[in-house]
Design an enzyme around this catalytic site. Structure first.
Site, short mmCIF file in Angstrom:
data_model
loop_
_atom_site.label_atom_id
_atom_site.label_comp_id
_atom_site.label_asym_id
_atom_site.label_seq_id
_atom_site.Cartn_x
_atom_site.Cartn_y
_atom_site.Cartn_z
N TYR A 1 0.83 -1.21 0.00
CA TYR A 1 0.00 0.00 0.00
C TYR A 1 0.86 1.25 0.00
CZ TYR A 1 -3.26 3.57 1.64
OH TYR A 1 -4.00 4.72 1.76
N VAL B 1 -8.07 2.20 13.30
CA VAL B 1 -8.02 1.79 14.70
C VAL B 1 -9.03 2.55 15.55
CG1 VAL B 1 -6.13 3.40 15.24
CG2 VAL B 1 -6.48 1.38 16.65
N ARG C 1 1.82 -6.20 13.47
CA ARG C 1 1.40 -6.61 12.13
C ARG C 1 2.47 -6.24 11.11
NH1 ARG C 1 -4.63 -4.18 11.70
NH2 ARG C 1 -3.39 -2.27 11.77
N LYS D 1 0.82 4.17 -2.92
CA LYS D 1 0.50 5.57 -2.70
C LYS D 1 1.68 6.47 -3.05
CE LYS D 1 -2.99 6.80 -1.35
NZ LYS D 1 -4.23 7.12 -2.11
#
Length: 315
Positions: free
Chosen positions: A143, A187, A272, A147
């Protein structure tokens, strides 16, 4: 009064831009495939917009949507670092191919300026805070690469074709209309909904990772400033859009728990893959060139966001 195209206009940030432009009396066209955007985000203003339901990967549809447009806010994307790690190809096609289609459509249609939703994930985990736009990018996830590629495309179209582009690197945006119940939700939205349901959220890692949380109203303000800033100050440039403050996930959890009357400590899980450890922005360039300054602080933003979710998800 100008004509605006908002890609991803049914999404979290895009829909806030739609509402803001309509309040000013501008003409608004929305391009969205509703893969992550929600129709209810546009329901209150649906009569005031022109909706084009199409995918960014559809070059003909994108080109058609750009015709007769003065300015584009390119918010459309397939968001989420974890999603891009799990399924990189769909994110690649939406975030790189889709951005290329928007630029080509804008170039052929004679659009005056494109404002692009970039990402602070471009900085990665390199040392040095706050993050300054002159730092060399070190993206960690698909990602982030996607971007960042969009930024480079934006700058190339300014240099080669004279199409004015402005890239805004968003830092951890939160607020009303952020989807709370997806595995790829932000989140803040996820924590709020789970606490409202009496469920204990999980913090991935020790919770001391910091974020420059930025309320969506600040982002709307930045976009409106970016589209109007003089070309010699803004065109072809990248700007951090944030508050210039760092708040840990543990601190954020505690504040939300207080606002919601939630009494349980968080569950902690493993970190993560692809997640940036810390973020903190230097926003001086955006202030100097665009006149940007955050309007809504962290705690006020939390209060507004909690109030919206309580009303929206009552019961």
């Amino acid at each position: 009064m100008a004509n605006y195209l908002i890609t991803g206009g049914a999404g979290f940030i895009g829909s806030h831009l739609v509402h803001a432009l309509l309040e000013r009396g501008d003409q608004v066209r929305v391009l969205d495939n509703f893969e992550t955007g929600l129709r209810q985000n546009l329901d209150p203003v649906s009569d005031g917009i022109e909706l084009r339901e199409a995918d960014l990967a559809d070059a003909d549809a994108v080109r058609s949507a750009c015709e007769g447009i003065d300015y584009i806010f390119h918010e459309g994307a397939l968001p989420s670092v974890p999603r891009s790690v799990k399924q990189p190809r769909p994110s690649h096609e939406a975030n790189i191919g889709g951005t290329f289609n928007v630029l080509e459509g804008a170039r052929l249609a004679g659009v005056k300026r494109v404002v692009y939703a970039a990402s602070s994930s471009a900085y990665g985990n390199q040392p040095g805070f706050p993050r300054v736009e002159t730092m060399a990018p070190q993206p960690l996830s698909p990602y982030a690469v996607q971007k960042l590629t969009g930024e480079l495309y934006m700058q190339a179209y300014w240099r080669v074709y004279g199409l004015e582009t402005v890239c805004l690197r968003y830092f951890n945006i939160f607020g009303a209309r952020q989807v709370p119940d997806s595995p790829y939700s932000g989140v803040m939205a996820r924590f709020i909904l789970m606490m409202m349901r009496g469920e204990t959220p999980t913090i991935f890692g020790d919770g001391e990772q910091g974020r420059d949380f930025t309320h969506v109203d600040n982002v709307v303000s930045a976009n409106l400033l970016a589209v109007e800033a003089p070309a010699h100050l803004a065109a072809g440039r990248v700007f951090n859009i944030a508050c210039g403050e760092r708040h840990t996930l543990n601190e954020t959890y505690a504040l939300l728990a207080t606002l919601l009357g939630f009494e349980h400590p968080p569950i902690h899980g493993p970190e993560r893959e692809g997640d940036v450890r810390d973020s903190l922005a230097d926003i001086s360039a955006a202030f100097a060139a665009l006149g940007y300054a955050p309007r809504i602080g962290f705690e006020e933003g939390l209060r507004r966001t909690v109030a919206w979710y309580r009303e929206e998800f009552a019961g």
